[in-house]
Design a protein around this motif. Sequence first.
Motif, mmCIF file in Angstrom:
data_model
loop_
_atom_site.group_PDB
_atom_site.id
_atom_site.type_symbol
_atom_site.label_atom_id
_atom_site.label_comp_id
_atom_site.label_asym_id
_atom_site.label_seq_id
_atom_site.Cartn_x
_atom_site.Cartn_y
_atom_site.Cartn_z
ATOM 1 N N LEU A 1 15.293 -23.192 -5.653
ATOM 2 C CA LEU A 1 14.497 -24.372 -5.344
ATOM 3 C C LEU A 1 13.114 -24.325 -5.990
ATOM 4 N N SER A 2 12.762 -23.199 -6.559
ATOM 5 C CA SER A 2 11.522 -23.078 -7.326
ATOM 6 C C SER A 2 11.824 -22.216 -8.541
ATOM 7 N N TRP B 1 13.432 -27.607 0.375
ATOM 8 C CA TRP B 1 14.729 -28.290 0.379
ATOM 9 C C TRP B 1 14.556 -29.800 0.461
ATOM 10 N N LEU B 2 13.645 -30.253 1.329
ATOM 11 C CA LEU B 2 13.432 -31.691 1.483
ATOM 12 C C LEU B 2 12.877 -32.324 0.212
ATOM 13 N N THR B 3 12.014 -31.605 -0.504
ATOM 14 C CA THR B 3 11.423 -32.136 -1.746
ATOM 15 C C THR B 3 12.240 -31.763 -2.969
ATOM 16 N N ARG B 4 13.309 -30.989 -2.761
ATOM 17 C CA ARG B 4 14.181 -30.512 -3.847
ATOM 18 C C ARG B 4 13.397 -29.754 -4.926
ATOM 19 N N GLY B 5 12.289 -29.167 -4.512
ATOM 20 C CA GLY B 5 11.510 -28.320 -5.413
ATOM 21 C C GLY B 5 10.812 -29.051 -6.533
ATOM 22 N N ARG B 6 10.695 -30.376 -6.458
ATOM 23 C CA ARG B 6 10.139 -31.117 -7.598
ATOM 24 C C ARG B 6 8.626 -30.980 -7.736
#
Length: 555
Positions: free
Chosen positions: A411-412, A474-479
């Motif tokens: 995720l990162s 997880w909620l931000t999908r690592g963006r």
Amino acid sequence: MTETIPTRKNSPPQREYAKLAANENREDYSLRFAAHSFRRWRPLVVATTALGGIAYLADFAIGASIVFSYGFTSGVLAILAAALVIFVTGAPIAAACAKYGVDMDLLTRGAGFGYFGSTLTSLVYASFTVIFFALEGSIMAQAFDLALGVPLPIGYLLSTLIVLPFALYGMGALAKMQTWTQPLWIAGLILPFVVVAVREPGRLAEFASFGGTEGAGSQFSAIGFGFGMGVALSLIGQIGEQADYLRFMPEKTAANKRSWWAAVLAAGPGWVILGAAKQIGGALLAFLALGVVGEAHALEPIAPYLEAVKPALGPVALTFAALFVVVSQIKINTTNAYSGSLSFANFFSRVLHRHPGRVWYVLVNCGIALALMEFGAFALLNKILGFYSNVAIAWIGAVCADLLIVKPLGLSPRYVEFKRAYLHKINPVGFGSMVFASAVSITAYFGAFGQYPAAFSPLLALVIAVVCVPLLAWLTRGRYYLARPNTVATGDLRATHTCTVCGDAYELPDIADCSRQQGAICSLCCTLDSTCHDQCQQPGASPVDLPMPTARPPA
């Protein structure tokens, strides 16, 4: 020899750094990735230098304060529990800093906080070094007062001035000083406990039943355990000072793998093993001296130490005790001043887009600490550390969660990206988790949720941070970890590019592709640019195609 790769733009340098900032023998890559070519020390030397920084005697005072307040049983269990938490959270941080050649601030940027998000943690870390410089300097001043009759205000000034030469000259001077003073320090640390074990072994049983000086009693108390643990957990920020040395670890190879890991674990989280032993030992010496010197002086490390060594050293006991305290405090306060200068430099370079050199921030760090000493910070030891631990543990917990959970899940980024060119200003994953965890735990610390949450508020901060980081990732999908892909993150890490702004050559991990300059730019020139407004991250901006070397085969 490293390979130098030309950039597309061949123009005279646009920036010349101040003399002190350009001298890496003093600057020590303070705002940069620590170049492989600079990491010329063996793992043992780096570990010895890092461990020399934990010579501080505040551990004696902290341990005595905890046990005096909450009794032997609750106090010692609190110290041990805090040590376990510090070791577990410190191990991945130490390994990452040693592997990627970055300090705590650069690691925090890439571990979920973003480019400006980590400025807050820079101040948190800087405050850690300032607080402990003041506490350690106060202990040294107490030694000057007892041995030489120097008034405390003058002693505070002397204890500040005496460390400046070592902190100003960086890792080279620090490594020599820590190595040369290590034998005397080890001998001085062991001596009082040998004397006590030989002359008064029966007193150890009395210590084990000690109920404190504030009526806590010798039975276990969950409230006392929680508050005591909170005080001990304030030392969790020490991993940042260890990381400031560990970033100079040589590259891990098949030949040095065992010594590399041994050095990283010993000098990284391993500091807390000796630290916990010193806290318990300091409490023992304070307990033994309590009836002779009184409670106030028993909490000052020099007096209990002197009482312990008197039977063995006789007329030279005072001289030896004062020498031991001064050497110990020089060893730690050079580290506090050095690490504090790195944090202040990181903070102000991003806020002001200026960098006059790390050495100037040594003076800033020492000046603030001197003011705290003159205002009597030592008398407020428990309250200062108990409050501070709520913020520090939220920060360390967030970074640890990113390294142990988020990166392995993909995720990162798997590596630590610290350069402005590729980072969002704020990453809500780490930064948001730390702010939320700190706010809840501080509210609990002041009693809003009752007595038990107040006692265990630092642990509350840790749990919230560790849960929130992977959840937000997880909620931000690592963006929010990368503002744009880093197209020059692979290749021969030792190969150098010439920065199109300052004209100096830097190794690949310190280089970004700059659409404004149409070539390579070093991380510090990128940080200090106040006019580009992150042009490389704007829609339509294209990455610059820098010539790349062929990757070397693994060692």
